[in-house]
Design a protein around this motif. Sequence first.
Motif, PDB file in Angstrom:
ATOM      1  N   VAL A  15       0.843  -1.203   0.000  1.00 21.39           N
ATOM      2  CA  VAL A  15       0.000   0.000   0.000  1.00 21.39           C
ATOM      3  C   VAL A  15       0.876   1.250   0.000  1.00 21.39           C
ATOM      4  O   VAL A  15       0.676   2.175  -0.803  1.00 21.39           O
ATOM      5  N   LEU A  16       1.860   1.289   0.896  1.00 24.36           N
ATOM      6  CA  LEU A  16       2.724   2.464   0.998  1.00 24.36           C
ATOM      7  C   LEU A  16       3.520   2.679  -0.289  1.00 24.36           C
ATOM      8  O   LEU A  16       3.600   3.796  -0.811  1.00 24.36           O
ATOM      9  N   ALA A  17       4.094   1.600  -0.813  1.00 22.11           N
ATOM     10  CA  ALA A  17       4.928   1.712  -2.010  1.00 22.11           C
ATOM     11  C   ALA A  17       4.100   2.052  -3.242  1.00 22.11           C
ATOM     12  O   ALA A  17       4.506   2.891  -4.069  1.00 22.11           O
ATOM     13  N   GLY A  18       2.958   1.414  -3.408  1.00 23.17           N
ATOM     14  CA  GLY A  18       2.114   1.709  -4.557  1.00 23.17           C
ATOM     15  C   GLY A  18       1.601   3.131  -4.537  1.00 23.17           C
ATOM     16  O   GLY A  18       1.487   3.783  -5.593  1.00 23.17           O
ATOM     17  N   SER A  19       1.300   3.640  -3.344  1.00 25.12           N
ATOM     18  CA  SER A  19       0.848   5.027  -3.233  1.00 25.12           C
ATOM     19  C   SER A  19       1.948   5.982  -3.667  1.00 25.12           C
ATOM     20  O   SER A  19       1.677   6.995  -4.332  1.00 25.12           O
ATOM     21  N   ILE A  20       3.187   5.668  -3.299  1.00 25.15           N
ATOM     22  CA  ILE A  20       4.316   6.517  -3.705  1.00 25.15           C
ATOM     23  C   ILE A  20       4.506   6.460  -5.218  1.00 25.15           C
ATOM     24  O   ILE A  20       4.724   7.485  -5.871  1.00 25.15           O
ATOM     25  N   PHE A  21       4.409   5.264  -5.813  1.00 28.74           N
ATOM     26  CA  PHE A  21       4.610   5.141  -7.260  1.00 28.74           C
ATOM     27  C   PHE A  21       3.587   5.960  -8.042  1.00 28.74           C
ATOM     28  O   PHE A  21       3.949   6.737  -8.932  1.00 28.74           O
ATOM     29  N   GLY A  22       2.305   5.801  -7.736  1.00 30.90           N
ATOM     30  CA  GLY A  22       1.295   6.546  -8.475  1.00 30.90           C
ATOM     31  C   GLY A  22       1.431   8.035  -8.298  1.00 30.90           C
ATOM     32  O   GLY A  22       1.325   8.816  -9.253  1.00 30.90           O
ATOM     33  N   ASP A  23       1.693   8.457  -7.053  1.00 29.53           N
ATOM     34  CA  ASP A  23       1.881   9.873  -6.765  1.00 29.53           C
ATOM     35  C   ASP A  23       3.127  10.408  -7.462  1.00 29.53           C
ATOM     36  O   ASP A  23       3.168  11.550  -7.922  1.00 29.53           O
ATOM     37  N   HIS A  24       4.149   9.565  -7.542  1.00 32.58           N
ATOM     38  CA  HIS A  24       5.419   9.932  -8.167  1.00 32.58           C
ATOM     39  C   HIS A  24       5.249  10.199  -9.663  1.00 32.58           C
ATOM     40  O   HIS A  24       5.900  11.077 -10.225  1.00 32.58           O
ATOM     41  N   CYS A  25       4.380   9.447 -10.307  1.00 35.16           N
ATOM     42  CA  CYS A  25       4.211   9.540 -11.758  1.00 35.16           C
ATOM     43  C   CYS A  25       3.122  10.518 -12.172  1.00 35.16           C
ATOM     44  O   CYS A  25       3.109  10.985 -13.318  1.00 35.16           O
ATOM     45  N   SER A  26       2.195  10.818 -11.285  1.00 38.44           N
ATOM     46  CA  SER A  26       1.004  11.571 -11.670  1.00 38.44           C
ATOM     47  C   SER A  26       1.312  13.036 -11.942  1.00 38.44           C
ATOM     48  O   SER A  26       1.920  13.709 -11.100  1.00 38.44           O
ATOM     49  N   PRO A  27       0.867  13.567 -13.069  1.00 41.19           N
ATOM     50  CA  PRO A  27       1.056  14.997 -13.340  1.00 41.19           C
ATOM     51  C   PRO A  27       0.261  15.886 -12.395  1.00 41.19           C
ATOM     52  O   PRO A  27       0.544  17.081 -12.296  1.00 41.19           O
ATOM     53  N   ILE A  28      -0.758  15.325 -11.719  1.00 34.66           N
ATOM     54  CA  ILE A  28      -1.572  16.155 -10.835  1.00 34.66           C
ATOM     55  C   ILE A  28      -1.166  15.995  -9.372  1.00 34.66           C
ATOM     56  O   ILE A  28      -1.870  16.452  -8.481  1.00 34.66           O
ATOM     57  N   SER A  29      -0.028  15.377  -9.127  1.00 36.08           N
ATOM     58  CA  SER A  29       0.495  15.261  -7.767  1.00 36.08           C
ATOM     59  C   SER A  29       1.240  16.533  -7.397  1.00 36.08           C
ATOM     60  O   SER A  29       2.034  17.056  -8.187  1.00 36.08           O
ATOM     61  N   ASP A  30       1.035  17.031  -6.165  1.00 35.34           N
ATOM     62  CA  ASP A  30       1.690  18.275  -5.796  1.00 35.34           C
ATOM     63  C   ASP A  30       3.201  18.115  -5.648  1.00 35.34           C
ATOM     64  O   ASP A  30       3.958  19.037  -5.955  1.00 35.34           O
TER      65      ASP A  30
END
Length: 654
Positions: A568-583
């Motif tokens: 859960v922790l790692a997957g959340s970081i990956f998606g947030d890391h790649c997302s253009p809409i992540s702050d």
Amino acid sequence: MRIRPDASRRARLGFAALALAAPAQLPSPALAQDAPHLSVEGPAVVLANVSFSLTLRTEDGENARYSVRSAGGRELASGELPIRTETSVDGLRAGRGDLPLTVRIDSDQGSASETVAAPQFPGWISLLPPLIAIALALIFRHVVVSLFFGIWLGGFFIAGLDPLAGLGRSVDTFIVPSLADADNASILIFSALLSAMVGVISRSGGTRGIVEAVRPLATTPRRAQLATFFAGVGIFFDDYANTLIVGNTFRPITDKLKVSREKLAYLVDSTAAPVVTIAFVSTWVGFEISLIRDGLRIAAEQTPDPALASALAAASPFTVFLSSIPFLFYPILALLMVALVIFTQRDFGPMHGAEVRARTGGGVFRPGSQLMVNSEETGLDAPEGIPLRWYNAAIPVFTVVVVVLLGLYFDGRSAAGPASLWDTFGAADPFKAILWGSLAGCLVAIALATTQRILSLSQALDGWLAGIRAMTMGFVILTLAWSLGEVTSQLATAQYLTQILDGNLAPELVPVLTFATAAVVSFCTGTSWATMSILLPLVVPLIVALGGASGFETGAGGELLVSSISAVLAGSIFGDHCSPISDTTVLSSMASACDHMDHVRTQLPYALIVAAVAMLFGHIGTSYGLPPWVAYVLGVGVLLAAMRFVGRPVPARA
């Protein structure tokens, strides 16, 4: 993106409740004067057969009971209603034709009812705003227009497919609340103050002084990148502070040595959240531990095995967190990938083209780029003839780091009382600390420039304002990204994704599928903390129910439980890391003065290959008995082979 773990903030991000979204209500018929009072808040949009919540409030009544019925009279929920309080009715599902809903309470004083109506759509509708916005941004590279279109599309759905009303909702329902949010405002002010500090430092010659001081050491692009990497790993306590300090400090050095802005943004982004996630003492650890504690508690309440229930209830969430660190394959491999890229001086995909362009004299950024900070026309260059003293930059930056750390400690100590260092940091409000640090850095930078008579107070303030003006585009994109995140909250995007990805699983497959689910949810919503908050209370009881915690009560098992938490922790970081809409992705582009979509496009291939290796050797391999250290050896070997056979050398000089 991250959020504070208080209940109201979590609700705004869409888990536990759509209940805070503005409901569409119809007035109830007039009732007798002594009838109990009832008010109902519901979702802005109802997705067919997707779970949502209602919040019921009453101020009087004795022995009150509530019921929720569909338009056809089918009872969806019922229960006791506490007096003079509110009740959240969770887990409601409405099929096509079930709206409007009728909420009724009956008490000793009589009855009252409210009708709740909202636009209803198929669940896949909730995916359109973020996916279309991201696709348009990747294809056309006009990130502001793309983000605003996604926001308008969300308003269009919430307004019942009225395009003009949807335009109004874009502003009053999404953009204004995003700016008014206290945490978001703190990030904007922190970014502005830190950029203002950089403006004063640049005007006073401190930035050029740092470049001249580091020049004997950072004589090559490789050494400059290595220094950036170590600085990113060193500022481990907060990802926002990490991103903005490292990017702004090392940009002049990497520019001088012709390292592309895209590469700098990748280095900054990949040593921010991945480092903070695994640090023992950080602004994340308290939040992560609290979610693990909640998941263990829920699992203990639901498991029929008394011994296992007792072990789960008594387990230390911090100890479980420590046990999960070896299974955080994506963050750790992402850091190792950065090291491999630096040492091999090879790149692939769009990053290779960016690096070749920079090294061969084509510019450190792409011609025609929409820079998040216009470093070429900010007016921040130091006047000719002023002394170039490196400590005029180093002291303010050091001040920021020290004040933030002290702020975290003392604020956490006042909140948690006598406690361990990690508990103290976890209880602190990071937004207060980073504001204190950035303000202190500004004051120290101005004081250094004026007391040495390098700048007058008026000139220092001009540099301060110029630094803020340089961040204008970044502020706009950051606000739009938050607004699009609010769209996904009110459209229940995360709930829909979680529901469709749920199912009966073999326990060995739970970690990898959890990683994939967390990655998709965080990519579409742009927030890692909200994704963790949604999934951890679901995944921990799930893996326990499937037998993945077998042996946990004796200390001789539970690896699948720990691995699932890590996923859960790692997957959340990956998606947030790649997302253009992540702050955090936006802040990396801002700190590096890089075109935002150029940063996303060049970083994405690296993140994807690391994620694939993490899933294959990490989450799948260890679920079937592979020791974690072997998974890392194999993973690094594959990444090294990819750099050797897929990556191409980058010229050292023009």
